[in-house]
Motif scaffolding. Structure first.
Motif, short mmCIF file in Angstrom:
data_model
loop_
_atom_site.label_atom_id
_atom_site.label_comp_id
_atom_site.label_asym_id
_atom_site.label_seq_id
_atom_site.Cartn_x
_atom_site.Cartn_y
_atom_site.Cartn_z
N ASP A 16 47.43 45.15 35.97
CA ASP A 16 47.81 44.29 37.10
C ASP A 16 46.71 44.13 38.13
O ASP A 16 46.94 43.61 39.21
CB ASP A 16 49.09 44.82 37.77
N PRO B 261 43.29 42.49 39.81
CA PRO B 261 42.87 41.09 39.88
C PRO B 261 42.01 40.64 38.69
O PRO B 261 42.12 39.50 38.24
CB PRO B 261 42.09 41.03 41.19
N TYR B 262 41.18 41.53 38.17
CA TYR B 262 40.28 41.15 37.08
C TYR B 262 41.03 40.97 35.75
O TYR B 262 40.72 40.06 34.97
CB TYR B 262 39.19 42.20 36.90
N TRP B 263 42.06 41.81 35.50
CA TRP B 263 42.68 41.84 34.18
C TRP B 263 44.01 41.11 34.08
O TRP B 263 44.44 40.76 32.98
CB TRP B 263 42.91 43.30 33.75
N ARG B 264 44.70 40.86 35.20
CA ARG B 264 46.11 40.47 35.10
C ARG B 264 46.37 39.13 34.43
O ARG B 264 47.47 38.91 33.91
CB ARG B 264 46.75 40.48 36.48
N ASP B 265 45.41 38.24 34.37
CA ASP B 265 45.63 36.94 33.73
C ASP B 265 44.98 36.85 32.35
O ASP B 265 44.90 35.76 31.77
CB ASP B 265 45.10 35.82 34.63
N LYS B 266 44.54 37.99 31.82
CA LYS B 266 43.88 37.99 30.52
C LYS B 266 44.86 38.41 29.42
O LYS B 266 45.78 39.19 29.66
CB LYS B 266 42.67 38.92 30.56
N PRO B 267 44.68 37.90 28.20
CA PRO B 267 45.56 38.30 27.08
C PRO B 267 45.24 39.74 26.66
O PRO B 267 44.15 40.03 26.18
CB PRO B 267 45.19 37.30 25.98
#
Length: 227
Positions: A173, A175-181
Protein backbone atom coordinates in the motif's frame (compact mmCIF):
# COMPACT_ATOMS: atom_id res chain seq x y z
CA UNK A 1 8.05 13.42 26.63
CA UNK A 2 9.90 11.31 24.09
CA UNK A 3 11.34 13.19 21.11
CA UNK A 4 11.67 11.33 17.81
CA UNK A 5 13.37 12.64 14.67
CA UNK A 6 12.27 11.00 11.43
CA UNK A 7 14.54 11.74 8.48
CA UNK A 8 12.41 11.26 5.40
CA UNK A 9 9.18 11.67 7.31
CA UNK A 10 7.17 13.69 4.79
CA UNK A 11 5.81 10.87 2.63
CA UNK A 12 5.25 7.14 2.38
CA UNK A 13 6.42 4.91 5.21
CA UNK A 14 8.28 7.73 6.99
CA UNK A 15 5.09 9.76 7.10
CA UNK A 16 3.15 6.79 8.52
CA UNK A 17 5.77 6.40 11.25
CA UNK A 18 5.48 10.11 12.05
CA UNK A 19 1.68 9.94 12.19
CA UNK A 20 1.74 6.96 14.53
CA UNK A 21 4.21 8.48 17.00
CA UNK A 22 2.51 11.89 16.99
CA UNK A 23 -0.80 10.17 17.77
CA UNK A 24 0.88 8.51 20.74
CA UNK A 25 1.81 11.89 22.18
CA UNK A 26 5.48 12.01 21.29
CA UNK A 27 7.26 15.12 20.09
CA UNK A 28 7.87 14.36 16.44
CA UNK A 29 10.28 16.18 14.14
CA UNK A 30 10.16 15.28 10.46
CA UNK A 31 12.61 16.21 7.74
CA UNK A 32 12.34 16.42 3.97
CA UNK A 33 14.34 18.04 1.19
CA UNK A 34 11.93 20.96 0.81
CA UNK A 35 11.20 23.28 3.75
CA UNK A 36 7.64 24.08 2.71
CA UNK A 37 6.75 20.43 2.14
CA UNK A 38 8.31 19.45 5.46
CA UNK A 39 6.31 22.10 7.30
CA UNK A 40 3.08 21.05 5.59
CA UNK A 41 3.66 17.37 6.30
CA UNK A 42 4.45 18.13 9.93
CA UNK A 43 1.17 19.98 10.34
CA UNK A 44 -0.83 17.23 8.63
CA UNK A 45 0.54 14.37 10.75
CA UNK A 46 0.58 16.29 14.03
CA UNK A 47 4.36 16.60 14.27
CA UNK A 48 5.95 19.36 16.29
CA UNK A 49 7.86 20.71 13.33
CA UNK A 50 9.30 20.03 9.91
CA UNK A 51 12.87 20.74 8.87
CA UNK A 52 14.54 20.94 5.47
CA UNK A 53 17.40 18.46 5.16
CA UNK A 54 19.06 17.02 2.06
CA UNK A 55 21.04 13.85 2.75
CA UNK A 56 22.88 14.21 -0.55
CA UNK A 57 24.46 17.40 0.79
CA UNK A 58 26.08 16.02 3.97
CA UNK A 59 28.13 19.15 4.61
CA UNK A 60 24.85 21.00 5.34
CA UNK A 61 23.28 18.42 7.64
CA UNK A 62 24.66 19.66 10.96
CA UNK A 63 23.36 23.18 10.35
CA UNK A 64 19.96 21.85 9.26
CA UNK A 65 19.62 19.98 12.56
CA UNK A 66 21.05 22.71 14.80
CA UNK A 67 17.70 23.64 16.35
CA UNK A 68 16.98 20.06 17.50
CA UNK A 69 17.67 20.22 21.22
CA UNK A 70 17.21 16.62 22.32
CA UNK A 71 16.66 13.24 20.66
CA UNK A 72 15.41 10.01 22.20
CA UNK A 73 14.66 8.13 18.99
CA UNK A 74 16.04 8.60 15.48
CA UNK A 75 14.59 6.98 12.36
CA UNK A 76 16.55 7.21 9.11
CA UNK A 77 13.81 6.43 6.61
CA UNK A 78 14.71 8.55 3.58
CA UNK A 79 15.18 6.47 0.44
CA UNK A 80 15.72 7.01 -3.26
CA UNK A 81 14.99 4.46 -5.96
CA UNK A 82 17.78 3.98 -8.46
CA UNK A 83 17.71 1.82 -11.58
CA UNK A 84 21.40 1.34 -12.34
CA UNK A 85 23.20 -1.55 -14.02
CA UNK A 86 26.82 -2.48 -14.57
CA UNK A 87 26.24 -2.37 -18.34
CA UNK A 88 24.65 1.09 -18.25
CA UNK A 89 26.30 2.60 -15.20
CA UNK A 90 25.40 6.17 -14.28
CA UNK A 91 28.07 7.54 -11.96
CA UNK A 92 26.09 10.55 -10.77
CA UNK A 93 23.14 8.41 -9.71
CA UNK A 94 25.43 5.90 -8.01
CA UNK A 95 27.19 8.64 -6.05
CA UNK A 96 23.89 10.22 -5.07
CA UNK A 97 22.40 7.02 -3.65
CA UNK A 98 25.61 6.07 -1.85
CA UNK A 99 25.90 9.54 -0.36
CA UNK A 100 22.26 9.63 0.71
CA UNK A 101 22.03 6.27 2.49
CA UNK A 102 25.56 5.81 3.81
CA UNK A 103 27.32 9.15 4.16
CA UNK A 104 24.12 11.13 4.80
CA UNK A 105 22.67 8.68 7.31
CA UNK A 106 25.96 8.55 9.22
CA UNK A 107 26.35 12.32 9.24
CA UNK A 108 22.87 12.69 10.76
CA UNK A 109 23.94 10.35 13.57
CA UNK A 110 27.18 12.30 13.99
CA UNK A 111 25.38 15.64 14.12
CA UNK A 112 22.75 14.51 16.63
CA UNK A 113 24.85 12.22 18.81
CA UNK A 114 25.74 14.87 21.43
CA UNK A 115 22.01 15.46 21.96
CA UNK A 116 20.89 11.83 21.99
CA UNK A 117 19.60 10.21 25.16
CA UNK A 118 21.91 7.48 26.45
CA UNK A 119 18.97 5.08 26.54
CA UNK A 120 17.83 6.15 23.08
CA UNK A 121 17.61 4.16 19.86
CA UNK A 122 18.23 4.49 16.13
CA UNK A 123 16.49 2.63 13.30
CA UNK A 124 18.10 2.62 9.86
CA UNK A 125 16.16 1.69 6.72
CA UNK A 126 17.58 -0.77 4.22
CA UNK A 127 15.64 -3.14 1.99
CA UNK A 128 15.40 -6.75 0.81
CA UNK A 129 17.31 -5.99 -2.37
CA UNK A 130 20.35 -6.68 -0.19
CA UNK A 131 19.48 -10.37 -0.53
CA UNK A 132 17.14 -10.50 -3.50
CA UNK A 133 18.58 -8.39 -6.32
CA UNK A 134 16.68 -7.61 -9.49
CA UNK A 135 17.68 -6.15 -12.87
CA UNK A 136 18.77 -2.58 -12.24
CA UNK A 137 19.35 -2.99 -8.50
CA UNK A 138 23.14 -2.88 -8.74
CA UNK A 139 23.52 0.11 -6.40
CA UNK A 140 20.33 -0.45 -4.39
CA UNK A 141 21.45 -3.98 -3.51
CA UNK A 142 25.00 -2.86 -2.74
CA UNK A 143 23.96 0.08 -0.58
CA UNK A 144 21.31 -1.88 1.33
CA UNK A 145 23.90 -4.58 1.95
CA UNK A 146 26.16 -1.88 3.36
CA UNK A 147 23.34 -0.75 5.67
CA UNK A 148 23.68 -4.11 7.43
CA UNK A 149 27.32 -3.34 8.19
CA UNK A 150 26.45 0.22 9.19
CA UNK A 151 23.93 -1.05 11.73
CA UNK A 152 26.50 -3.41 13.23
CA UNK A 153 29.27 -0.86 13.57
CA UNK A 154 26.99 1.88 14.92
CA UNK A 155 25.56 -0.52 17.52
CA UNK A 156 29.11 -1.02 18.81
CA UNK A 157 30.26 2.59 18.50
CA UNK A 158 27.15 4.26 19.94
CA UNK A 159 26.62 1.87 22.89
CA UNK A 160 24.60 2.06 25.09
CA UNK A 161 22.42 3.75 22.43
CA UNK A 162 20.81 0.92 20.46
CA UNK A 163 20.94 0.72 16.67
CA UNK A 164 18.83 -1.60 14.51
CA UNK A 165 17.92 -1.88 10.83
CA UNK A 166 14.59 -2.58 9.17
CA UNK A 167 14.49 -4.10 5.70
CA UNK A 168 11.02 -4.02 4.12
CA UNK A 169 10.02 -6.24 1.26
CA UNK A 170 7.39 -5.03 -1.20
CA UNK A 171 5.05 -2.75 0.75
CA UNK A 172 1.78 -3.18 -1.09
CA UNK A 173 0.00 0.00 0.00
CA UNK A 174 2.99 2.33 -0.28
CA UNK A 175 2.82 5.11 -2.89
CA UNK A 176 5.40 3.37 -5.11
CA UNK A 177 3.79 -0.09 -5.15
CA UNK A 178 0.04 0.31 -4.62
CA UNK A 179 -0.95 0.72 -8.30
CA UNK A 180 1.34 -2.02 -9.63
CA UNK A 181 0.25 -5.59 -10.49
CA UNK A 182 1.55 -7.67 -7.57
CA UNK A 183 -0.57 -10.83 -7.63
CA UNK A 184 2.44 -12.98 -8.54
CA UNK A 185 4.36 -11.69 -5.52
CA UNK A 186 1.39 -12.21 -3.20
CA UNK A 187 1.03 -15.80 -4.41
CA UNK A 188 4.65 -16.48 -3.42
CA UNK A 189 4.38 -14.87 0.01
CA UNK A 190 3.75 -17.42 2.80
CA UNK A 191 1.38 -15.10 4.67
CA UNK A 192 -0.74 -14.61 1.54
CA UNK A 193 -0.44 -10.84 1.79
CA UNK A 194 2.14 -8.14 1.26
CA UNK A 195 3.58 -6.05 4.05
CA UNK A 196 1.76 -2.76 4.67
CA UNK A 197 3.03 0.62 5.75
CA UNK A 198 1.40 -0.02 9.12
CA UNK A 199 3.36 -3.28 9.40
CA UNK A 200 6.62 -1.44 8.79
CA UNK A 201 5.73 1.33 11.25
CA UNK A 202 4.90 -1.34 13.83
CA UNK A 203 8.28 -3.00 13.29
CA UNK A 204 10.03 0.35 13.71
CA UNK A 205 8.19 0.99 16.98
CA UNK A 206 9.28 -2.43 18.24
CA UNK A 207 12.91 -1.80 17.35
CA UNK A 208 12.84 1.61 19.02
CA UNK A 209 11.21 0.45 22.25
CA UNK A 210 12.48 -3.03 23.03
CA UNK A 211 15.59 -2.32 25.09
CA UNK A 212 17.12 -5.75 24.53
CA UNK A 213 17.04 -5.65 20.74
CA UNK A 214 20.29 -4.24 19.39
CA UNK A 215 22.38 -4.67 16.26
CA UNK A 216 19.51 -6.50 14.52
CA UNK A 217 18.63 -6.26 10.81
CA UNK A 218 14.94 -7.14 10.68
CA UNK A 219 13.32 -8.29 7.44
CA UNK A 220 9.61 -7.42 7.20
CA UNK A 221 8.27 -9.29 4.18
CA UNK A 222 5.76 -11.94 5.27
CA UNK A 223 8.36 -14.63 4.55
CA UNK A 224 8.68 -13.68 0.86
CA UNK A 225 12.47 -14.01 1.02
CA UNK A 226 12.09 -17.73 1.71
CA UNK A 227 10.31 -18.54 -1.54
Amino acid sequence: MTTIVIVGGTSGIGREIARRHAAEGEEVIVTGRDASRAATAAKEVGAARGLALDLTRPEEIAAALAEVERVDHLVLAAIERDQNTAADYRLDDARRLTTLKLVGYTEVVHALLPRMSRDGAVVVFGGLAKERPYPGSTMVSAVNGAVVGLVHTLAVELAPIRVNGVHPGIVGDSPYWRDKPLDAVVSRTPTGRLATMDDIADAVSFLLRNRSVNGVNLNVDGGWLLT
